[in-house]
Scaffold this motif. Structure first.
Motif, mmCIF file in Angstrom:
data_model
loop_
_atom_site.group_PDB
_atom_site.id
_atom_site.type_symbol
_atom_site.label_atom_id
_atom_site.label_comp_id
_atom_site.label_asym_id
_atom_site.label_seq_id
_atom_site.Cartn_x
_atom_site.Cartn_y
_atom_site.Cartn_z
ATOM 1 N N MET A 1 -2.964 -28.991 70.238
ATOM 2 C CA MET A 1 -4.132 -29.496 71.024
ATOM 3 C C MET A 1 -5.302 -29.750 70.029
ATOM 4 N N SER A 2 -6.314 -30.667 70.331
ATOM 5 C CA SER A 2 -7.434 -30.946 69.551
ATOM 6 C C SER A 2 -8.485 -30.110 69.796
ATOM 7 N N VAL A 3 -9.469 -29.963 68.984
ATOM 8 C CA VAL A 3 -10.662 -29.163 69.084
ATOM 9 C C VAL A 3 -11.264 -29.685 70.355
ATOM 10 N N ALA A 4 -11.589 -30.744 70.405
ATOM 11 C CA ALA A 4 -12.307 -31.636 71.606
ATOM 12 C C ALA A 4 -11.693 -31.083 72.954
ATOM 13 N N GLY A 5 -10.345 -31.302 72.732
ATOM 14 C CA GLY A 5 -9.393 -31.054 73.957
ATOM 15 C C GLY A 5 -9.308 -29.498 74.432
ATOM 16 N N ASP A 6 -9.426 -28.758 73.403
ATOM 17 C CA ASP A 6 -9.430 -27.410 73.857
ATOM 18 C C ASP A 6 -10.627 -26.777 74.398
ATOM 19 N N ARG A 7 -11.863 -27.541 73.613
ATOM 20 C CA ARG A 7 -13.052 -27.128 74.323
ATOM 21 C C ARG A 7 -13.438 -27.564 75.635
ATOM 22 N N ILE A 8 -12.890 -29.009 75.931
ATOM 23 C CA ILE A 8 -13.046 -29.595 77.264
ATOM 24 C C ILE A 8 -12.425 -28.456 78.537
ATOM 25 N N LYS A 9 -11.459 -28.237 77.887
ATOM 26 C CA LYS A 9 -10.098 -27.602 78.848
ATOM 27 C C LYS A 9 -11.075 -25.927 79.107
ATOM 28 N N LYS A 10 -11.551 -25.386 78.159
ATOM 29 C CA LYS A 10 -12.154 -24.189 78.167
ATOM 30 C C LYS A 10 -13.383 -24.394 79.175
ATOM 31 N N LEU A 11 -14.425 -25.203 78.951
ATOM 32 C CA LEU A 11 -15.637 -25.532 79.649
ATOM 33 C C LEU A 11 -15.076 -25.831 81.122
ATOM 34 N N ARG A 12 -13.890 -26.540 81.353
ATOM 35 C CA ARG A 12 -13.569 -26.852 82.571
ATOM 36 C C ARG A 12 -13.323 -25.653 83.444
ATOM 37 N N GLU A 13 -12.293 -24.740 82.780
ATOM 38 C CA GLU A 13 -12.047 -23.638 83.481
ATOM 39 C C GLU A 13 -13.007 -22.632 83.587
ATOM 40 N N GLN A 14 -14.177 -22.615 82.722
ATOM 41 C CA GLN A 14 -15.204 -21.777 83.012
ATOM 42 C C GLN A 14 -15.959 -22.322 84.199
ATOM 43 N N ALA A 15 -15.979 -23.437 84.275
ATOM 44 C CA ALA A 15 -16.772 -24.104 85.603
ATOM 45 C C ALA A 15 -15.895 -23.825 86.828
ATOM 46 N N GLY A 16 -14.822 -23.379 86.752
ATOM 47 C CA GLY A 16 -13.875 -23.264 88.009
ATOM 48 C C GLY A 16 -13.513 -24.556 88.538
ATOM 49 N N SER B 1 -5.130 -38.284 84.574
ATOM 50 C CA SER B 1 -3.759 -38.541 83.475
ATOM 51 C C SER B 1 -4.666 -38.475 81.997
ATOM 52 N N VAL B 2 -5.701 -39.334 81.964
ATOM 53 C CA VAL B 2 -6.784 -39.410 80.952
ATOM 54 C C VAL B 2 -7.028 -38.092 80.586
ATOM 55 N N LEU B 3 -7.666 -37.627 81.601
ATOM 56 C CA LEU B 3 -8.233 -36.119 81.059
ATOM 57 C C LEU B 3 -7.175 -35.228 80.838
ATOM 58 N N SER B 4 -5.898 -35.217 81.573
ATOM 59 C CA SER B 4 -4.795 -34.256 80.809
ATOM 60 C C SER B 4 -4.308 -34.425 79.725
ATOM 61 N N ARG B 5 -4.353 -35.716 79.077
ATOM 62 C CA ARG B 5 -3.833 -36.052 77.884
ATOM 63 C C ARG B 5 -4.869 -35.526 76.821
ATOM 64 N N ILE B 6 -6.302 -35.636 77.172
ATOM 65 C CA ILE B 6 -7.255 -35.239 76.352
ATOM 66 C C ILE B 6 -7.089 -33.924 75.985
ATOM 67 N N GLU B 7 -6.992 -33.122 77.191
ATOM 68 C CA GLU B 7 -6.998 -31.744 77.020
ATOM 69 C C GLU B 7 -5.746 -31.252 76.069
ATOM 70 N N ALA B 8 -4.568 -32.086 76.209
ATOM 71 C CA ALA B 8 -3.217 -31.382 75.550
ATOM 72 C C ALA B 8 -3.345 -32.196 74.231
ATOM 73 N N GLY B 9 -4.318 -32.862 73.880
ATOM 74 C CA GLY B 9 -4.468 -33.347 72.264
ATOM 75 C C GLY B 9 -3.474 -34.633 72.189
ATOM 76 N N LYS B 10 -3.364 -35.029 73.299
ATOM 77 C CA LYS B 10 -2.311 -36.338 72.999
ATOM 78 C C LYS B 10 -2.881 -37.640 72.920
ATOM 79 N N ARG B 11 -4.422 -37.598 73.434
ATOM 80 C CA ARG B 11 -5.233 -38.798 73.359
ATOM 81 C C ARG B 11 -6.461 -38.397 72.958
ATOM 82 N N PRO B 12 -7.188 -39.197 71.801
ATOM 83 C CA PRO B 12 -8.657 -38.826 71.497
ATOM 84 C C PRO B 12 -9.396 -39.120 72.686
ATOM 85 N N VAL B 13 -10.584 -38.709 72.281
ATOM 86 C CA VAL B 13 -11.667 -38.855 73.377
ATOM 87 C C VAL B 13 -12.544 -39.875 72.871
ATOM 88 N N GLU B 14 -12.746 -40.956 73.774
ATOM 89 C CA GLU B 14 -13.433 -42.154 73.502
ATOM 90 C C GLU B 14 -14.979 -41.792 73.474
#
Length: 115
Positions: free
Chosen positions: A1-16, A31-44
């Motif tokens: 995972m990427s740092v951005a993907g990890d942090r976005i996922k963490k924030l999303r989960e914290q927000a429920g 699917s874009v969000l899923s790939r970002i969180e998995a670190g498979k796609r950079p965040v534009e």
């Protein structure tokens, strides 16, 4: 995972929120969000702004450039923050600041006279 993907996922989960919830709120494809969180796609850039605004964090936090989620947090840690000061402490700090500003004003005035 990427740092951005990890942090976005963490924030999303914290927000429920599910990925579907967040994607819908931000107007991006799930699917874009899923790939970002998995670190498979950079965040534009436009997406980074959406994530930062939605979660009220800085893009530097999302990118891993700082561990402080927002700028305000980095400015309030001076001896515990303003809500931790007693009225006596506030009065003393205000008096010290007033003395300091007066000293700086006099030094600047003296420097102008010398030039």
């Amino acid at each position: 995972m990427s740092v951005a993907g990890d942090r976005i996922k963490k924030l999303r989960e914290q927000a429920g929120l599910t990925q579907l919830d967040l994607a819908s709120k931000l107007g991006i494809n799930n699917s874009v969000l899923s790939r970002i969180e998995a670190g498979k796609r950079p965040v534009e850039d436009t997406e980074m702004n959406k994530f930062a605004d939605f979660f009220e964090v800085t893009s530097d936090y999302l990118l891993g450039r700082t561990d402080k989620p927002n700028e305000d947090e980095s400015n309030i840690s001076f001896f515990g923050g303003p809500d931790k000061y007693t009225s006596d402490e506030i009065e003393e700090m205000e008096a010290a600041l007033k003395r300091y500003r007066e000293m700086k004003r006099r030094a600047a005035e003296q420097a102008r006279k010398q030039n």
